[in-house]
Design an enzyme around this catalytic site. Structure first.
Site, mmCIF file in Angstrom:
data_model
loop_
_atom_site.group_PDB
_atom_site.id
_atom_site.type_symbol
_atom_site.label_atom_id
_atom_site.label_comp_id
_atom_site.label_asym_id
_atom_site.label_seq_id
_atom_site.Cartn_x
_atom_site.Cartn_y
_atom_site.Cartn_z
ATOM 1 N N LYS A 78 0.848 -1.206 0.000
ATOM 2 C CA LYS A 78 0.000 0.000 0.000
ATOM 3 C C LYS A 78 0.877 1.248 0.000
ATOM 4 O O LYS A 78 0.690 2.164 -0.804
ATOM 5 C CB LYS A 78 -0.916 0.018 1.229
ATOM 6 C CG LYS A 78 -1.570 1.380 1.485
ATOM 7 C CD LYS A 78 -2.369 1.401 2.747
ATOM 8 C CE LYS A 78 -1.629 1.573 4.014
ATOM 9 N NZ LYS A 78 -1.272 2.937 4.385
ATOM 10 N N ASN A 79 1.885 1.282 0.882
ATOM 11 C CA ASN A 79 2.686 2.500 1.045
ATOM 12 C C ASN A 79 3.710 2.721 -0.057
ATOM 13 O O ASN A 79 4.430 3.716 -0.036
ATOM 14 C CB ASN A 79 3.347 2.501 2.428
ATOM 15 C CG ASN A 79 2.302 2.704 3.510
ATOM 16 O OD1 ASN A 79 1.166 3.088 3.224
ATOM 17 N ND2 ASN A 79 2.674 2.437 4.749
ATOM 18 N N CYS A 92 -4.575 12.460 13.388
ATOM 19 C CA CYS A 92 -5.052 11.084 13.182
ATOM 20 C C CYS A 92 -4.929 10.334 14.491
ATOM 21 O O CYS A 92 -4.246 10.789 15.410
ATOM 22 C CB CYS A 92 -4.317 10.465 12.017
ATOM 23 S SG CYS A 92 -3.213 9.128 12.402
ATOM 24 N N ARG A 145 0.804 14.235 13.918
ATOM 25 C CA ARG A 145 1.357 14.065 12.555
ATOM 26 C C ARG A 145 1.354 15.359 11.742
ATOM 27 O O ARG A 145 0.708 15.447 10.687
ATOM 28 C CB ARG A 145 0.631 12.960 11.805
ATOM 29 C CG ARG A 145 0.689 11.624 12.538
ATOM 30 C CD ARG A 145 0.024 10.517 11.786
ATOM 31 N NE ARG A 145 0.789 10.084 10.626
ATOM 32 C CZ ARG A 145 0.371 9.106 9.813
ATOM 33 N NH1 ARG A 145 -0.803 8.522 10.025
ATOM 34 N NH2 ARG A 145 1.105 8.731 8.799
ATOM 35 N N ASP A 193 4.809 0.389 12.372
ATOM 36 C CA ASP A 193 3.563 -0.235 11.894
ATOM 37 C C ASP A 193 3.427 -1.685 12.329
ATOM 38 O O ASP A 193 2.339 -2.253 12.257
ATOM 39 C CB ASP A 193 3.482 -0.149 10.365
ATOM 40 C CG ASP A 193 3.385 1.281 9.870
ATOM 41 O OD1 ASP A 193 3.638 1.516 8.678
ATOM 42 O OD2 ASP A 193 3.083 2.164 10.686
ATOM 43 N N ARG A 253 -8.559 -0.483 4.949
ATOM 44 C CA ARG A 253 -7.779 0.565 4.281
ATOM 45 C C ARG A 253 -6.456 0.030 3.767
ATOM 46 O O ARG A 253 -5.881 0.566 2.828
ATOM 47 C CB ARG A 253 -7.472 1.694 5.268
ATOM 48 C CG ARG A 253 -8.700 2.460 5.735
ATOM 49 C CD ARG A 253 -8.277 3.583 6.623
ATOM 50 N NE ARG A 253 -7.322 4.449 5.911
ATOM 51 C CZ ARG A 253 -7.008 5.655 6.357
ATOM 52 N NH1 ARG A 253 -7.536 6.080 7.499
ATOM 53 N NH2 ARG A 253 -6.148 6.411 5.712
#
Ligand code: EPZ
Length: 422
Positions: free
Chosen positions: A23-24, A117, A122, A307, A399
């Site tokens: 995803k990133n 968030c 952030r 993460d 997500r």
């Protein structure tokens, strides 16, 4: 319609689970297609909510996209807007990546300032400072970053912290900026390296990708390309921990880039988990009956990825002794602890450290996802808990995980999606 996951735990898992594209790496790659109008084929882009949100913004800007059988086709030939709508951008912080891409491509941009968030404040001050140093005029108007500039000029930018998306934004802006842009204290994550290599393949002149200092010589023009997205190392880490949750599990995780996971794999070994290479990039997860408590400190790559810390926290609830996880990147990344303690875990949070006592028997309970990784960690907790766990706010999990339910069911997990009229 409210969606929730219902999991019956403690069922030994057996079989193969395949990791999707990252995803990133996909999110900045999609933005980078704005830098040279044309048709791109991006292979292995995961069909997750954040990707679809990014593509909706691309469509709004004038791009055409289509998921073909083996790749995502993006055509940016007709892109004619440089203003990102708040309704879409506010759904995803990574929309800040349009800043570097639009400034690079059009020398102007209007991008909503991301709000806070769940995992932390952030701020995006590094992004704003860096783009301003290239000569752009940036103002905040009605919550939007309004960037105007006649001309950008390469210069030396020193990041206060090796921010992933700030480095990616400056690389995208820098490769079409006259002169040399030097990014010092740059991020070195595999996703940053992937974007750097993609830009090079598009014709950009970049040196030092994956190192502390990146040198970019600006070009007038780049070209569209085809490229394959790297495997998702965070998804891979999630499934390696899944394999280690129960002694009886026999899980093989496929499409794992072991180099990108050096530190987490070393930590798994410390815990008493070994990975047996059964095929190219495929690993069987093996564990001892009793696993060890350890210390983890999160840090930028190649340090331990923030993460992955929620997943290791779940695993360490099963270790014999006291473990410590110190979170150095985000100030609010232990929200999942309250949910795990509802399931019977014994975790205390002191300042930026979670202190995990084990082994504890986790009991199925209703819990809620507070962010993407916290939510996925609760799925793992539910799979090693007694009885039934119900997880709410599962949209947050979707997500970033492609076909999670299918993949887990494929190794025998008892997990269902329930949709309630609400
Ligand atoms: C990227 O976020 C990832 N997101 C995050 O993954 C990941 O947690 C993070 O990097 C760290 O690895 C994407 O790639 C889309 P940072 P990013 O800027 O770039 C501070 C997931 O679960 N900072 O490297 O936003 C910041 O507050 C997500 O997939 C500033 O102070 O993270 C943090 O403390 C969650 N000012 C630190 O730097 C800035 O301008 C690192 O953040 C920018 C960052």
């Amino acid at each position: 319609m409210e969606r929730k996951y219902v999991i019956r735990g403690k069922k030994p898992l057996k079989g193969e689970i395949e990791v999707s594209g990252a995803k990133n790496a996909s999110l900045p790659a999609i933005c980078a297609t704005l830098l040279a109008p044309g048709v791109y084929k991006l292979k292995k882009v995961p069909k997750v909510r954040d990707v679809f949100c990014m593509l909706k913004i691309m469509k709004y800007l004038g791009a055409i996209y289509e998921f073909k059988k083996d790749y995502l086709k993006i055509d940016t030939t007709k892109v004619n807007k440089f203003s990102v709508p708040y309704e879409l951008a506010s759904q995803m912080r990574a929309s800040i990546l349009f800043l570097g891409a639009l400034v690079g491509a059009f020398k102007k941009a209007e991008v909503p300032l991301p709000g806070g968030c769940a995992i932390g404040k952030r701020p995006v001050d590094f992004h704003i400072k860096g783009i301003s140093q290239l000569g752009a005029n940036i103002n905040l108007e009605r919550g939007n970053l309004i960037v105007k500039t006649k001309k950008l000029k390469g210069t030396e930018i020193i990041l206060d912290f090796p921010s992933v998306t700030a480095t990616e934004n400056l690389m995208m802006a820098g490769c079409l900026t006259e002169g040399e842009t030097v990014i010092k204290n740059a991020a070195k994550e595999p996703e940053v390296v992937f974007l750097g290599n993609m830009l090079k393949k598009m014709g950009a002149e970049i040196k030092g990708i994956g190192e502390d200092t990146i040198y970019i010589k600006g070009k007038k023009k780049l070209k569209p390309i085809n490229i394959e997205i790297i495997p998702d190392r965070i998804e891979a880490g999630t499934y390696l921990v899944l394999g280690a949750l129960l002694e009886e599990n026999e899980v093989i995780v496929k499409n794992v880039n072991k180099i990108h996971l050096k530190t987490p794999i070393l930590k798994l070994q410390e815990i008493g988990i070994t990975l047996e290479e059964v095929d190219k990039n495929a690993f069987r997860v093996k564990r001892k009956k009793i696993i060890n408590p350890i210390k983890i400190i999160t840090a930028p790559y190649p340090g331990f990825p923030t993460d992955l810390q929620p997943f290791f926290a779940v695993l360490l609830t099963q270790a014999k002794g006291v473990s410590f996880i110190t979170e150095n990147l985000f100030e609010n990344r232990f929200l999942y602890v309250f949910e795990l303690n509802r399931m019977g875990a014994e975790i205390k949070v002191e300042d930026r450290t979670a202190i995990i006592k084990g082994p504890t028997l986790l009991m199925g309970s209703p819990v809620k996802a507070t962010d993407l990784r916290a939510g996925a960690a609760l799925v793992l907790a539910g799979l090693c808990a007694e009885n039934t766990t119900t997880i709410y706010n599962v949209e947050l999990i979707e997500r970033g995980y492609e076909n999670l339910i299918e993949k887990l069911s494929g190794v025998g997990a008892d997990i269902k999606v329930i949709e309630d009229e609400s």
